[in-house]
Motif scaffolding. Structure first.
Motif, PDB file in Angstrom:
ATOM      1  N   VAL A   1     -11.772  20.192  40.061  1.00 44.20           N
ATOM      2  CA  VAL A   1     -11.405  18.890  39.494  1.00 44.20           C
ATOM      3  C   VAL A   1     -12.310  17.797  40.038  1.00 44.20           C
ATOM      4  N   VAL A   2     -12.546  17.790  41.333  1.00 42.86           N
ATOM      5  CA  VAL A   2     -13.361  16.737  41.940  1.00 42.86           C
ATOM      6  C   VAL A   2     -14.787  16.791  41.396  1.00 42.86           C
ATOM      7  N   ARG A   3     -15.364  17.977  41.318  1.00 37.31           N
ATOM      8  CA  ARG A   3     -16.735  18.084  40.796  1.00 37.31           C
ATOM      9  C   ARG A   3     -16.810  17.685  39.327  1.00 37.31           C
ATOM     10  N   ARG A   4     -15.815  18.081  38.541  1.00 33.53           N
ATOM     11  CA  ARG A   4     -15.791  17.708  37.120  1.00 33.53           C
ATOM     12  C   ARG A   4     -15.705  16.194  36.970  1.00 33.53           C
ATOM     13  N   LEU A   5     -14.823  15.566  37.737  1.00 29.52           N
ATOM     14  CA  LEU A   5     -14.662  14.113  37.642  1.00 29.52           C
ATOM     15  C   LEU A   5     -15.888  13.374  38.155  1.00 29.52           C
ATOM     16  N   ARG A   6     -16.531  13.897  39.175  1.00 30.04           N
ATOM     17  CA  ARG A   6     -17.776  13.283  39.655  1.00 30.04           C
ATOM     18  C   ARG A   6     -18.852  13.351  38.577  1.00 30.04           C
ATOM     19  N   ARG A   7     -18.971  14.504  37.922  1.00 31.99           N
ATOM     20  CA  ARG A   7     -19.965  14.636  36.851  1.00 31.99           C
ATOM     21  C   ARG A   7     -19.703  13.646  35.723  1.00 31.99           C
ATOM     22  N   LEU A   8     -18.437  13.536  35.304  1.00 31.33           N
ATOM     23  CA  LEU A   8     -18.087  12.582  34.252  1.00 31.33           C
ATOM     24  C   LEU A   8     -18.399  11.154  34.670  1.00 31.33           C
ATOM     25  N   ARG A   9     -18.024  10.800  35.888  1.00 34.25           N
ATOM     26  CA  ARG A   9     -18.278   9.451  36.387  1.00 34.25           C
ATOM     27  C   ARG A   9     -19.768   9.164  36.427  1.00 34.25           C
ATOM     28  N   ASP A  10     -20.542  10.122  36.940  1.00 32.70           N
ATOM     29  CA  ASP A  10     -21.986   9.910  37.050  1.00 32.70           C
ATOM     30  C   ASP A  10     -22.646   9.825  35.682  1.00 32.70           C
ATOM     31  N   ARG A  11     -22.181  10.639  34.714  1.00 28.95           N
ATOM     32  CA  ARG A  11     -22.737  10.583  33.360  1.00 28.95           C
ATOM     33  C   ARG A  11     -22.434   9.229  32.714  1.00 28.95           C
ATOM     34  N   ARG A  12     -21.202   8.755  32.860  1.00 32.85           N
ATOM     35  CA  ARG A  12     -20.847   7.446  32.291  1.00 32.85           C
ATOM     36  C   ARG A  12     -21.658   6.328  32.931  1.00 32.85           C
ATOM     37  N   ARG A  13     -21.873   6.438  34.231  1.00 36.76           N
ATOM     38  CA  ARG A  13     -22.665   5.430  34.941  1.00 36.76           C
ATOM     39  C   ARG A  13     -24.093   5.416  34.419  1.00 36.76           C
ATOM     40  N   ARG A  14     -24.695   6.596  34.241  1.00 38.00           N
ATOM     41  CA  ARG A  14     -26.059   6.677  33.703  1.00 38.00           C
ATOM     42  C   ARG A  14     -26.129   6.117  32.288  1.00 38.00           C
ATOM     43  N   GLU A  15     -25.139   6.466  31.446  1.00 37.38           N
ATOM     44  CA  GLU A  15     -25.121   5.954  30.073  1.00 37.38           C
ATOM     45  C   GLU A  15     -25.023   4.438  30.057  1.00 37.38           C
ATOM     46  N   ARG A  16     -24.188   3.883  30.942  1.00 40.11           N
ATOM     47  CA  ARG A  16     -24.037   2.435  31.028  1.00 40.11           C
ATOM     48  C   ARG A  16     -25.354   1.786  31.464  1.00 40.11           C
ATOM     49  N   GLN A  17     -26.024   2.381  32.446  1.00 46.01           N
ATOM     50  CA  GLN A  17     -27.305   1.841  32.912  1.00 46.01           C
ATOM     51  C   GLN A  17     -28.369   1.931  31.830  1.00 46.01           C
ATOM     52  N   ASP A  18     -28.363   3.029  31.082  1.00 43.81           N
ATOM     53  CA  ASP A  18     -29.325   3.173  29.988  1.00 43.81           C
ATOM     54  C   ASP A  18     -29.095   2.115  28.915  1.00 43.81           C
ATOM     55  N   ARG A  19     -27.815   1.859  28.577  1.00 39.42           N
ATOM     56  CA  ARG A  19     -27.493   0.825  27.585  1.00 39.42           C
ATOM     57  C   ARG A  19     -27.974  -0.543  28.045  1.00 39.42           C
ATOM     58  N   ILE A  20     -27.750  -0.842  29.308  1.00 41.24           N
ATOM     59  CA  ILE A  20     -28.165  -2.132  29.851  1.00 41.24           C
ATOM     60  C   ILE A  20     -29.687  -2.252  29.802  1.00 41.24           C
ATOM     61  N   ALA A  21     -30.374  -1.168  30.150  1.00 44.34           N
ATOM     62  CA  ALA A  21     -31.839  -1.191  30.114  1.00 44.34           C
ATOM     63  C   ALA A  21     -32.339  -1.370  28.683  1.00 44.34           C
ATOM     64  N   GLU A  22     -31.713  -0.686  27.729  1.00 46.81           N
ATOM     65  CA  GLU A  22     -32.106  -0.829  26.318  1.00 46.81           C
ATOM     66  C   GLU A  22     -31.885  -2.265  25.836  1.00 46.81           C
ATOM     67  N   GLU A  23     -30.768  -2.851  26.200  1.00 52.62           N
ATOM     68  CA  GLU A  23     -30.481  -4.233  25.802  1.00 52.62           C
ATOM     69  C   GLU A  23     -31.506  -5.179  26.417  1.00 52.62           C
ATOM     70  N   GLY A  24     -31.920  -4.919  27.630  1.00 53.77           N
ATOM     71  CA  GLY A  24     -32.936  -5.745  28.283  1.00 53.77           C
ATOM     72  C   GLY A  24     -34.274  -5.652  27.596  1.00 53.77           C
ATOM     73  N   ARG A  25     -34.633  -4.468  27.138  1.00 51.71           N
ATOM     74  CA  ARG A  25     -35.929  -4.283  26.429  1.00 51.71           C
ATOM     75  C   ARG A  25     -35.886  -4.911  25.035  1.00 51.71           C
ATOM     76  N   ALA A  26     -34.690  -4.976  24.441  1.00 51.68           N
ATOM     77  CA  ALA A  26     -34.560  -5.517  23.085  1.00 51.68           C
ATOM     78  C   ALA A  26     -34.682  -7.034  23.068  1.00 51.68           C
ATOM     79  N   ARG A  27     -34.545  -7.662  24.188  1.00 48.59           N
ATOM     80  CA  ARG A  27     -34.601  -9.139  24.233  1.00 48.59           C
ATOM     81  C   ARG A  27     -35.981  -9.652  24.211  1.00 48.59           C
TER      82      ARG A  27
END
Length: 85
Positions: free
Chosen positions: A59-85
């Motif tokens: 459970v802990v490893r699964r939740l860590r993977r999910l958390r880390d994936r969501r964090r990366r996706e959020r960072q990628d979105r922020i980076a994309e929005e920054g490049r679009a400006r």
């Protein structure tokens, strides 16, 4: 330091919450008398505890993977929005 009863209950809940009927947030409130925000704060702290990993490594490893994936996706979105400006 060992896990508290509530911490073990949170990990147990994460293992089986989808078997319950209704939204997860309602189950969190019913089970732990916590807001979803506070529950997730506690859960994220718990995911860093070696005791939690020892108690339920799958459970802990699964939740860590999910958390880390969501964090990366959020960072990628922020980076994309920054490049679009």
């Amino acid at each position: 330091m060992s896990l508290t009863e509530r911490e073990r209950a949170i990990l147990d809940f994460e293992r089986t919450w989808w078997t319950r009927s209704g939204p997860k947030e309602v189950a969190i409130l019913d089970e732990f008398e916590l807001s979803a925000s506070r529950y997730y704060e506690i859960l994220n702290e718990l995911l860093e505890a070696p005791e939690a990993l020892a108690y339920d490594p799958l459970v802990v490893r699964r939740l860590r993977r999910l958390r880390d994936r969501r964090r990366r996706e959020r960072q990628d979105r922020i980076a994309e929005e920054g490049r679009a400006r």
